[in-house]
Design a protein around this motif. Structure first.
Motif, PDB file in Angstrom:
ATOM      1  N   THR A 171      41.307 -13.648   1.251  1.00  0.00           N
ATOM      2  CA  THR A 171      40.835 -12.393   2.159  1.00  0.00           C
ATOM      3  C   THR A 171      39.841 -13.335   3.192  1.00  0.00           C
ATOM      4  O   THR A 171      39.895 -13.166   4.549  1.00  0.00           O
ATOM      5  CB  THR A 171      40.095 -11.491   1.527  1.00  0.00           C
ATOM      6  OG1 THR A 171      40.996 -10.646   0.760  1.00  0.00           O
ATOM      7  CG2 THR A 171      39.537 -10.409   2.708  1.00  0.00           C
ATOM      8  N   SER A 186      43.024 -12.163  -3.046  1.00  0.00           N
ATOM      9  CA  SER A 186      41.722 -12.623  -3.721  1.00  0.00           C
ATOM     10  C   SER A 186      40.745 -12.621  -2.644  1.00  0.00           C
ATOM     11  O   SER A 186      40.966 -12.488  -1.314  1.00  0.00           O
ATOM     12  CB  SER A 186      41.894 -13.828  -4.316  1.00  0.00           C
ATOM     13  OG  SER A 186      42.094 -14.911  -3.649  1.00  0.00           O
ATOM     14  N   ARG A 187      39.410 -12.814  -3.008  1.00  0.00           N
ATOM     15  CA  ARG A 187      38.269 -12.826  -2.209  1.00  0.00           C
ATOM     16  C   ARG A 187      38.729 -13.834  -1.296  1.00  0.00           C
ATOM     17  O   ARG A 187      38.369 -13.981  -0.316  1.00  0.00           O
ATOM     18  CB  ARG A 187      37.103 -12.792  -3.029  1.00  0.00           C
ATOM     19  CG  ARG A 187      36.693 -11.535  -3.548  1.00  0.00           C
ATOM     20  CD  ARG A 187      35.232 -11.591  -4.089  1.00  0.00           C
ATOM     21  NE  ARG A 187      34.818 -10.055  -4.909  1.00  0.00           N
ATOM     22  CZ  ARG A 187      34.449  -9.266  -3.996  1.00  0.00           C
ATOM     23  NH1 ARG A 187      34.173  -9.508  -2.678  1.00  0.00           N
ATOM     24  NH2 ARG A 187      33.937  -8.196  -4.664  1.00  0.00           N
ATOM     25  N   ASN A 224      35.687  -2.174   5.391  1.00  0.00           N
ATOM     26  CA  ASN A 224      36.911  -1.603   5.026  1.00  0.00           C
ATOM     27  C   ASN A 224      38.196  -2.557   4.990  1.00  0.00           C
ATOM     28  O   ASN A 224      38.993  -2.522   4.261  1.00  0.00           O
ATOM     29  CB  ASN A 224      37.347  -0.491   6.197  1.00  0.00           C
ATOM     30  CG  ASN A 224      36.021   0.525   5.897  1.00  0.00           C
ATOM     31  OD1 ASN A 224      35.663   0.888   4.910  1.00  0.00           O
ATOM     32  ND2 ASN A 224      35.973   1.348   7.054  1.00  0.00           N
ATOM     33  N   GLU A 279      38.082  -5.876   4.471  1.00  0.00           N
ATOM     34  CA  GLU A 279      38.080  -6.635   3.034  1.00  0.00           C
ATOM     35  C   GLU A 279      38.756  -5.732   1.870  1.00  0.00           C
ATOM     36  O   GLU A 279      39.554  -6.401   1.076  1.00  0.00           O
ATOM     37  CB  GLU A 279      36.902  -7.156   2.773  1.00  0.00           C
ATOM     38  CG  GLU A 279      36.103  -8.178   3.943  1.00  0.00           C
ATOM     39  CD  GLU A 279      34.743  -8.341   3.667  1.00  0.00           C
ATOM     40  OE1 GLU A 279      34.573  -9.032   2.649  1.00  0.00           O
ATOM     41  OE2 GLU A 279      33.681  -8.169   4.518  1.00  0.00           O
ATOM     42  N   GLU A 280      38.413  -4.610   1.796  1.00  0.00           N
ATOM     43  CA  GLU A 280      38.515  -3.766   0.870  1.00  0.00           C
ATOM     44  C   GLU A 280      40.010  -3.453   0.908  1.00  0.00           C
ATOM     45  O   GLU A 280      40.776  -3.498  -0.084  1.00  0.00           O
ATOM     46  CB  GLU A 280      37.823  -2.511   0.651  1.00  0.00           C
ATOM     47  CG  GLU A 280      36.400  -2.674   0.219  1.00  0.00           C
ATOM     48  CD  GLU A 280      35.535  -1.190   0.762  1.00  0.00           C
ATOM     49  OE1 GLU A 280      36.265  -0.344   1.165  1.00  0.00           O
ATOM     50  OE2 GLU A 280      34.126  -1.441   0.391  1.00  0.00           O
ATOM     51  N   ALA A 281      40.559  -3.187   1.959  1.00  0.00           N
ATOM     52  CA  ALA A 281      41.881  -3.021   2.342  1.00  0.00           C
ATOM     53  C   ALA A 281      42.811  -4.417   1.958  1.00  0.00           C
ATOM     54  O   ALA A 281      43.796  -4.168   1.259  1.00  0.00           O
ATOM     55  CB  ALA A 281      42.329  -2.723   3.624  1.00  0.00           C
ATOM     56  N   SER A 282      42.347  -5.460   2.215  1.00  0.00           N
ATOM     57  CA  SER A 282      42.906  -6.713   1.802  1.00  0.00           C
ATOM     58  C   SER A 282      43.142  -6.948   0.562  1.00  0.00           C
ATOM     59  O   SER A 282      44.221  -7.292  -0.102  1.00  0.00           O
ATOM     60  CB  SER A 282      42.436  -7.831   2.532  1.00  0.00           C
ATOM     61  OG  SER A 282      42.931  -9.135   2.330  1.00  0.00           O
ATOM     62  N   MET A 283      42.019  -6.750  -0.228  1.00  0.00           N
ATOM     63  CA  MET A 283      41.792  -6.835  -1.670  1.00  0.00           C
ATOM     64  C   MET A 283      42.796  -5.678  -2.488  1.00  0.00           C
ATOM     65  O   MET A 283      43.460  -6.057  -3.630  1.00  0.00           O
ATOM     66  CB  MET A 283      40.530  -7.048  -2.197  1.00  0.00           C
ATOM     67  CG  MET A 283      40.170  -8.343  -1.746  1.00  0.00           C
ATOM     68  SD  MET A 283      38.221  -8.714  -2.526  1.00  0.00           S
ATOM     69  CE  MET A 283      37.351  -7.055  -1.366  1.00  0.00           C
ATOM     70  N   ASP A 284      42.930  -4.608  -1.762  1.00  0.00           N
ATOM     71  CA  ASP A 284      43.805  -3.542  -2.453  1.00  0.00           C
ATOM     72  C   ASP A 284      44.974  -3.862  -2.341  1.00  0.00           C
ATOM     73  O   ASP A 284      45.886  -3.332  -3.202  1.00  0.00           O
ATOM     74  CB  ASP A 284      43.401  -2.254  -1.654  1.00  0.00           C
ATOM     75  CG  ASP A 284      41.886  -1.408  -1.994  1.00  0.00           C
ATOM     76  OD1 ASP A 284      41.331  -1.977  -3.281  1.00  0.00           O
ATOM     77  OD2 ASP A 284      41.630  -0.792  -1.200  1.00  0.00           O
ATOM     78  N   LEU A 285      45.481  -4.675  -1.390  1.00  0.00           N
ATOM     79  CA  LEU A 285      46.950  -5.165  -1.462  1.00  0.00           C
ATOM     80  C   LEU A 285      46.963  -6.155  -2.143  1.00  0.00           C
ATOM     81  O   LEU A 285      48.462  -6.935  -2.133  1.00  0.00           O
ATOM     82  CB  LEU A 285      46.905  -5.433   0.047  1.00  0.00           C
ATOM     83  CG  LEU A 285      47.134  -4.274   0.919  1.00  0.00           C
ATOM     84  CD1 LEU A 285      47.291  -4.459   2.505  1.00  0.00           C
ATOM     85  CD2 LEU A 285      48.265  -3.224   0.633  1.00  0.00           C
ATOM     86  N   GLY A 286      46.190  -6.735  -2.975  1.00  0.00           N
ATOM     87  CA  GLY A 286      46.212  -7.924  -3.881  1.00  0.00           C
ATOM     88  C   GLY A 286      45.735  -9.118  -3.708  1.00  0.00           C
ATOM     89  O   GLY A 286      46.074 -10.151  -4.210  1.00  0.00           O
TER      90      GLY A 286
END
Length: 267
Positions: free
Chosen positions: A178, A174-175, A163, A165-172
């Motif tokens: 993150t 990159s992998r 969760n 990682e997904e939240a970080s990438m949802d905020l823009g």
């Protein structure tokens, strides 16, 4: 669950017996390193620190320590990179054959050392046609050090979940961003714990080393084995063994404090 007084006494007696069997031989080595006699005798008639001084100036022992440290550091570096990558791939992604690959990653730690050593010796000398050297020892040690890092990082990743990682990438993010700013700081404890255990595992490995090292590569365990039955070398070996006992406590203690759990290995 309530335990009767008699059961408690039996359990304490069993634990005490196991502790004595495990640690009494280690205590004998520590005490014997101060034995004034040049041959093993028990109990020691008198005590001295001269063997510790002579061991410090023993070129063979010091060179073996340096070789073991170099091999351990290089094998740990390889294990940290490959073990972390394998942990991410097998923990974060679903794909065909994932369980089989996970078994193959963990298998080297479960195989008997003599089987691993014989297989690697044949692979290096017969299949690949390369000569044995310190580099073949590093590669050989990396095969089982990877498992320790893999287990520590996988456990930490499962604790974190996906969760964050997904939240970080949802905020823009990159992998890479993150991982660099979020995941890596959370994994540092697991990486350090795995690295410490991997180094300790490599430092005292003898069976695989014997099959994959050339005559010029002398690690500390090999040096101890070669000098074990030589005249007047018993005191020096006791000192080296005492140093290894003391030094082994540090990485194991730190790794347990950092990871919060004990990780098995071929020690």
């Amino acid at each position: 669950m309530t335990i009767s007084g008699r059961t408690k006494v039996l359990l304490l007696a069993a634990v005490g017996f196991v502790l004595v069997v495990v640690y009494a031989p280690l205590a004998v080595v520590l005490v014997s390193s101060f034995n004034a006699e040049s041959t093993f005798g028990w109990p020691p008639s008198s005590f001295t620190t001269k063997w510790w001084e002579s061991t410090w100036h023993n070129e063979g022992a010091m060179e073996a320590v340096r070789t073991s440290a170099e091999v351990g550091l290089m094998a740990t570096a390889v294990a940290l990179v490959l073990g972390t990558l394998a942990a991410f791939a097998l923990t974060r992604y679903e794909f065909f054959g994932r369980e089989s690959i996970s078994l193959l990653v963990i298998l080297p730690i479960a195989l008997p050392g003599i089987v691993t050593g014989l297989a690697l010796n044949s692979a290096f000398t017969t299949f690949l046609g390369v000569g044995l050297s310190v580099w073949t020892v590093v590669l050989a040690h990396s095969t089982f050090c990877i498992v320790v890092v893999f287990n520590n990082v996988s456990a930490r990743l499962r604790q974190l979940g996906g969760n964050v990682e997904e939240a970080s990438m949802d905020l823009g993010a990159s992998r890479w961003t993150t991982f660099r700013l979020l995941i890596f700081p959370l994994l540092r404890g697991g990486l350090l714990a795995g690295g410490l255990l991997a180094f300790a595992l490599s430092f005292d490995e003898i069976i695989v080393t014997r099959f994959t090292a050339d005559a010029d590569t002398m690690t500390l365990p090999l040096w101890i084995l070669n000098n074990l039955f030589r005249p007047n070398q018993t005191p020096v070996i006791n000192v080296v063994g005492s140093v290894l006992i003391i030094a082994s406590i540090i990485p194991i203690y730190l790794s347990q404090k950092l990871s919060g759990t004990s990780t098995g290995g071929r020690m």
